[in-house]
Design an enzyme around this catalytic site. Sequence first.
Site, short mmCIF file in Angstrom:
data_model
loop_
_atom_site.label_atom_id
_atom_site.label_comp_id
_atom_site.label_asym_id
_atom_site.label_seq_id
_atom_site.Cartn_x
_atom_site.Cartn_y
_atom_site.Cartn_z
N LYS A 46 -2.04 1.63 6.60
CA LYS A 46 -1.24 2.84 6.52
C LYS A 46 -0.61 3.22 7.85
O LYS A 46 0.34 4.00 7.89
CB LYS A 46 -2.07 3.98 5.93
CG LYS A 46 -2.38 3.72 4.46
CD LYS A 46 -3.06 4.89 3.78
CE LYS A 46 -3.29 4.61 2.31
NZ LYS A 46 -4.37 3.62 2.10
C1 LIG Z 1 -4.57 3.16 0.89
C2 LIG Z 1 -5.26 1.87 0.89
C3 LIG Z 1 -5.09 0.94 -0.15
C4 LIG Z 1 -4.24 1.25 -1.35
O1 LIG Z 1 -2.86 1.31 -1.04
P1 LIG Z 1 -1.85 2.06 -2.05
O2 LIG Z 1 -0.55 2.03 -1.36
O3 LIG Z 1 -2.39 3.44 -2.24
O4 LIG Z 1 -1.88 1.29 -3.32
C5 LIG Z 1 -5.72 -0.28 -0.05
N1 LIG Z 1 -6.51 -0.58 1.00
C6 LIG Z 1 -6.72 0.29 2.01
C7 LIG Z 1 -7.63 -0.10 3.12
C8 LIG Z 1 -6.10 1.52 2.00
O5 LIG Z 1 -6.30 2.38 3.00
#
Ligand SMILES: *Cc1c(COP(=O)(O)O)cnc(C)c1O
Length: 481
Positions: free
Chosen positions: A108
């Site tokens: 993210k």
């Molecule tokens: C947020 C997250 C996901 C999921 O991603 P999305 O875009 O919400 O589908 C997967 N793995 C990790 C480590 C995350 O922080």
Amino acid sequence: MFYTDTRDSSVQISFRQAVLDGMSTQTGGLYIPVSYPGLPKPFLNKIPEPSFRDIAFEIARLYAGREIPDGDLEAIIADAYPFFSPVVPLDTVTYSLELFHGPTCAFKDFGARFMARCMSWFNRDEKAPLHILVATSGDTGSAVGSAFHQVPGLDVTILYPAGKISPLQEKQLSTFDGNVCALKVNGTFDDCQRLVKTAFTDSDLRKRFRLSSANSINISRLLPQSFYYMYASLVVRNRAWRDSKIENPAIIVSVPSGNFGNLTSGLIARAMGAPIAGFIAATNANRTVPDWIATGEYAPRPSVQTLSNAMDVGAPSNFERIHAMYDLDRARALFAAYWLDDLGTLEAIKACHTRTGYILDPHGAVAWQAWSDIRNGAMEHLVKALSNPDAAPRKADEKPASGLMPNIPEWAGAVVKKQAVGIVLETAHPAKFGDTVKLACGREPSLPDRLERVLHLPDRAVSMEADYNQFKYWMRTNLQA
Ligand SMILES: *Cc1c(COP(=O)(O)O)cnc(C)c1O
């Protein structure tokens, strides 16, 4: 580029408005670009492939270039990405795209850091502060908090579900000072998301404050995530023959999904010319989207808690975007759908470690297991079973097709003929889930320095019930108008 609303295609707004508003207050819909322009062929076909930053710049200017001048956009990208996304081979047909080299050790960071810098750029001449509200099921909060921390003219309120994120994740998002504040909500992630969504549609609050979102509902988080899909697919296309002796393999990307923002970004990259044949939509027990692919019925539901808690989403908000881009038939052609329970997740971490020496985190493990099963017979089995309904029933001792849902994407033939390679998105550093990893494979990965440091900071979260009135009162008394 103009942006439109998933619920009203007559809407046409600027990148600036899409970034600052987050979502439409009139319809409750989400913003998407009106088109997905292809990158020029000579650029895509360069050997060696262009650098991550060059790719980021070329994509970003297609979506923001009319509004943010090239020089500033280049500076935004350089400042957002002082880190890298390595493509690591795990075996001859499997690559891990490591997305955890940013400051908070999760993918993210890619979206949040670009978004923060775009918002700050658009806000540079405003007097009133911009208040960012963000609901998190784990990693969003820390990525957003870290991306915005000490950015002038902005503040961030992070809502997270008490007791439903790891102690380290909690430390990472509740220890900021200054312009970043964390609210610990007695409820689920869906409750947090509901509080944020309600605030956005509350005209009374909107009159008083300039509000914006930072969840994956903000388009400026999704666009930059397409950078690494483009980059990784070009890297893999250029090296696959050397690794696998497969000429022009179909490249399949396995995406560990919760809110489906990451997968939406993959669709954007593909639409722009990334050499990606298709995707695996891989979830934990929160299998709303896999069920949609399998049954054709979309049934959002309350989330359940799992070991891959950043994917604990029962009502994924980006479904609306995926559905605006592709109808069910087209989604079925592009996606294999797969889900894995917690026991399977632990076994996946162990199996990958035993076979390759590589340590996965619980999120990446779901994606790895999905690709591993699919290429090792699950897809072939499904193709045979569905093409010949009269075939002899499966032998009792045969391993069932685990979590692969009964849907045959258009790239299934390439997998069956062993003409495909997989990219597994490793979305978090395994040390963020040290206990789970240790339970699974007996080894605890060591914490990177940048995580070690936050463990020693004081906790500053404010506790709150999952009650809109309480949340609104808190906002009115704590935020500057
Ligand atoms: C947020 C997250 C996901 C999921 O991603 P999305 O875009 O919400 O589908 C997967 N793995 C990790 C480590 C995350 O922080």
